[in-house]
Design a protein around this motif. Structure first.
Motif, PDB file in Angstrom:
ATOM      1  N   LEU A  69      -1.809   9.587  -4.687  1.00 22.05           N
ATOM      2  CA  LEU A  69      -2.140   9.971  -3.317  1.00 22.05           C
ATOM      3  C   LEU A  69      -2.379  11.470  -3.214  1.00 22.05           C
TER       4      LEU A  69
ATOM      5  N   THR B 148       1.260   4.258  -3.141  1.00 24.30           N
ATOM      6  CA  THR B 148       0.864   5.661  -2.933  1.00 24.30           C
ATOM      7  C   THR B 148       2.038   6.601  -2.701  1.00 24.30           C
TER       8      THR B 148
ATOM      9  N   GLU C 292      -5.908  12.176  -4.404  1.00 20.63           N
ATOM     10  CA  GLU C 292      -6.859  11.680  -3.413  1.00 20.63           C
ATOM     11  C   GLU C 292      -6.914  12.593  -2.202  1.00 20.63           C
TER      12      GLU C 292
ATOM     13  N   GLN D  10       0.825  -1.209   0.000  1.00 24.40           N
ATOM     14  CA  GLN D  10       0.000   0.000   0.000  1.00 24.40           C
ATOM     15  C   GLN D  10       0.860   1.260   0.000  1.00 24.40           C
TER      16      GLN D  10
ATOM     17  N   PRO E  18       4.598  11.302  -1.034  1.00 24.23           N
ATOM     18  CA  PRO E  18       3.374  10.863  -1.722  1.00 24.23           C
ATOM     19  C   PRO E  18       3.503  11.060  -3.226  1.00 24.23           C
TER      20      PRO E  18
END
Length: 811
Positions: free
Chosen positions: A399, A387, A402, A383, A395
């Motif tokens: 990411l 990201t 988001e 994960q 990041p």
């Protein structure tokens, strides 16, 4: 322990053993798939490297054979090569040496227009032969010349005139005659050629006796090859004959690291001999037109060559045994078998005794907990990788988007969000000169510095290359965004110390604010990027906020990019020439060529409007070649010994064939190399790259002068004078312009002039605009001067009037 518990123990042990075996099998299959993926990646990388080697070798052959056809000494050859002068012999010998150094060339021939291998030569009394490889040309020409004057031509020294009869490949000569006949029919003159699409024709595979490998092996495939022919046109544009080169299959095969590759040209009916090829390959691989589906790795790689008649490809196919014997694969299989054995032993021991049953159950619980923990750790790691940027740990773009969307949804009415697009100003030269490992380490240091100065409440992300984004929550108005941007720019302007290198890059920032400049993440990032483009266009090291209309200016730049490539193709450029004078006598000594773009829409543009754009888009190579050829063609018409100086961009030194390009321009124009001077800036030598120094020495070997331009503006100019012996130092105009006001500038100019005298280099003062400046540079020892006081850059049409007035040759 009752029977039920005993039975339950057996069941638990058996079920646990089966589950463990299944897990081992699944894990082994996954590891096997990863090992296969790594094998395919490594195989493809090796094939790409081999294809690059073959492509470079073939391109060198093509370029050198074509260059021979441009030489006046080749275009004027008579049947026997007896009309060569010393300069012609030396030029042909130099080009042939380039060919001889290439492993793919056996012989090079010149065929006169009326060559016929079935006709007897009137001089030698033998069947006609082409002029053989050029390293024998001088010997053959001398022997033929003496034979023509000899009263008894029948007593010629056969060994001095031709090769021994058993080595005369008459079948090769017939192939040469066929290709010459094709050229006569299709290209009777050079006007039939479309641009640079020079006709190149090749035979199908033939047998030649000129390969010593045959002597050792006795295999006919060791002496196979094919003939490549290019037309030669005379000064009037008519076909004079052809230059042909024999490329040996065995020599080409030496470019390949193993027998798992085949060089293919279906248009010429050619494929490199594979009698030594691995017998493990499938039989249908021998067509070599497509990848072999029966092999784990097989690929057909096209080679990028300017051959207008046929395509070259490299077929690669590795035997499956190589994959089976791969250490990675064997390790996976050995681990799988070892796991199976271990589970079986543990299960049998557990079934052997009651105590072992309890112990085994305990171990299974612990193993399950360990496996769960590893799965959780691996899931968290995956994960994070999905990201975050691997290099900096920041990041990534996904990411960022988001987080922005979530932040925009949660903002209150009084809050705003600023998006900062940050771009490093001078990062590309770091990669080009110091290497990508240092560039990667520098990006990591930049990321740490950005996080440090952005603060706890801001988010820093890397979206690609040397581009970063900072998200900032604004509580007290838009001024907070400007304060943060100024702080970041100041931080990036400080020096970075990477592996004992002191690096200064700087950065530019574009800012967009929600809700004023956009309502969603995509719009905000795009508008911040437009503001960043504005900041970089206005001098870099600054920040700009988004304004309406910026998108139109970006479209204008993109239009200019497309027009630039078209402008080079249509030769919309002109050269202006600024004079250089001897400082003591004011006598005209030469001109510096300065390019201008005669833009059909914007008018005449100076270099500052398009040179950087040409370097960024890669158009500089074609533009630089045009400037070189145009300047040489203009300068050859000037009176001796007036010279011409041409500026070289640092981007042009990335070409492998720059010396050959300059030699071709000199040969095409007839300009003496001593009348050409090339100007470079110290950014060319910034990396102290061995290839760059070799290129400079190759240019000097042609007889060309090399000048260091804008001397004194860099970090270590004096060290560059030690690394390469320049002919001229050009003192930057920034020192000359201040000589009348600044004693420091006068001292610098004097010191550089004295340094040039000590090193045997001429010194030119740039930017001389007044009589007082001229007097000072002359008093302080400069040997040459250049500037508006002596003349502005002018078109070539105005130079002829200057030459017609001898008194105008002095300032």
């Amino acid at each position: 322990m009752n029977a039920f518990r005993r039975a339950a123990g057996f069941v638990v042990i058996l079920l646990t053993g089966a589950a463990t075996l299944a897990a081992l099998h699944i894990d082994a299959q996954r590891n096997f798939a990863l090992a296969k993926e790594r094998y395919l990646e490594n195989s493809q990388a090796a094939s790409r490297a081999t294809a690059k080697t073959v492509e470079d070798a073939l391109r060198a052959v093509y370029e050198n054979v074509r260059t021979l056809t441009y030489l006046p000494s080749v275009q004027n050859l008579d049947r026997h090569g007896t009309n060569l002068g010393d300069e012609g012999r030396a030029t042909i010998q130099q080009i042939y040496n380039n060919l001889a150094n290439n492993v793919s060339i056996s012989e090079v021939y010149f065929l006169p227009l009326d060559f016929n291998p079935d006709r007897f030569d009137a001089v030698t009394g033998k069947l006609e032969e082409p002029i053989l490889q050029f390293d024998q040309l001088i010997v053959n020409a001398k022997a033929r010349s003496e034979a023509a004057a000899d009263a008894k031509p029948g007593k010629l020294d056969q060994n001095a005139l031709v090769r021994p009869p058993e080595e005369i490949e008459t079948y090769e000569y017939h192939e040469l005659a066929k290709q010459l006949a094709w050229l006569k029919m299709n290209y009777p003159n050079s006007s039939a050629i479309d641009g640079l699409n020079v006709p190149i024709i090749g035979t199908k595979e033939l047998i030649t006796c000129d390969n010593t490998d045959f002597i050792h092996t006795g295999n006919d495939a060791d002496r196979s090859g094919f003939i490549l022919s290019v037309p030669v046109f005379g000064g009037d544009g008519s076909l004079r004959g052809s230059v042909s080169a024999i490329m040996l299959t065995s020599a080409l095969r030496k470019l390949l690291p193993s027998n798992d590759y085949v060089i293919v040209n279906s248009g010429y009916g050619f494929e490199s001999d594979q009698h030594k090829m691995s017998t493990a390959l499938a039989a249908d691989s021998r067509a070599f037109t497509a990848a072999d589906p029966n092999l784990i790795y097989s690929e057909v790689i096209p080679l990028s060559l300017n051959d207008p008649r046929s395509a070259w490809r490299l077929w690669a196919g590795f035997p499956n045994s190589r994959f089976d014997n791969n250490l990675d694969v064997q390790s996976v299989r050995q681990f799988e078998l070892a796991g199976y054995a271990a589970v079986a032993v543990v299960t049998l021991l557990a079934l052997a005794c009651w105590y072992a049953i309890g112990r085994t159950m305990t171990m299974q619980v612990e193993a399950a907990e360990t496996l769960e923990r590893r799965v959780e750790e691996r899931t968290a790691e995956i994960q994070h990788l999905a990201t975050h940027d691997i290099l900096t740990g920041l990041p990534n773009r996904g990411l960022l988007a988001e987080t922005m969307d979530e932040a925009l949804r949660s903002l209150r009415d009084c809050e705003k969000l600023a998006v900062h697009c940050v771009d490093l100003d001078r990062f590309k030269p770091v990669n080009d000169t110091l290497g990508h490992p240092i560039g990667d380490e520098l990006l990591g240091a930049v990321a740490k510095r950005l996080k440090q100065h952005a603060g706890e409440t801001a988010m820093v992300a890397r979206i690609g290359g040397d581009e970063f984004v900072i998200l900032q929550l604004l509580l007290d108005g838009n001024d907070e965004a400007g304060v943060l941007a100024s702080r970041v720019i100041h931080a990036l302007s400080d020096d970075f110390f990477i592996q004992s290198h002191k690096i200064n890059i700087g950065g530019s920032i574009g800012i967009a604010v929600f809700p004023d400049d956009g309502q969603n993440s995509e719009t905000l990032i795009r508008n911040a990027d437009l503001a960043l483009y504005k900041a970089k266009m206005e001098g870099r090291g600054t920040c700009r906020s988004f304004e309406p209309g910026m998108d139109a200016r970006l479209q204008e730049r993109r239009q200019l990019e497309s027009e630039l490539a078209l402008g080079v193709k249509k030769e919309q450029f002109v050269l202006h020439y600024q004079p250089l004078h001897d400082a003591k006598t004011s006598q005209l000594t030469g001109f510096e060529a300065l390019v201008r773009w005669d833009h059909p829409r914007l008018g005449l543009l100076p270099p500052s409007e398009f040179i950087q754009l040409a370097e960024e888009t890669g158009v500089i190579d074609a533009l630089g070649e045009w400037i070189m050829r145009r300047a040489c063609a203009d300068a050859v018409k000037w009176p001796l010994p007036v010279k011409v100086a041409v500026n070289l961009s640092p981007a042009q030194f990335k070409q492998q064939g720059l010396p050959l390009q300059v030699a071709a321009a000199l040969a095409a124009s007839g300009l003496l190399p001593s009348r050409l001077e090339l100007e470079i800036t110290e950014s060319v030598l910034l990396a102290n790259n061995e290839n760059t120094l070799n290129t400079l020495h190759s240019l000097r070997d042609l007889g060309i002068s090399i000048a260091m331009d804008d001397f004194g503006t860099g970090y270590s100019s004096l060290s560059y004078l030690r690394s390469f012996p320049f002919n001229r130092i050009k003192i930057d105009r920034s020192f000359v312009s201040l000589m009348c006001e600044s004693s420091e500038s006068r001292a610098i100019v004097k010191a550089v002039a004295e340094l040039g005298t000590t090193l045997g280099m001429t010194t030119t003062a740039e930017g001389v605009e007044t009589e007082d400046q001229y007097r000072l540079v002359k008093e302080n020892g400069c040997t040459d001067v250049q500037g508006w006081y002596f003349g502005r850059p002018m078109p070539v049409s105005e130079l002829h009037a200057l030459f017609e007035q001898p008194e105008a040759l002095t300032a």
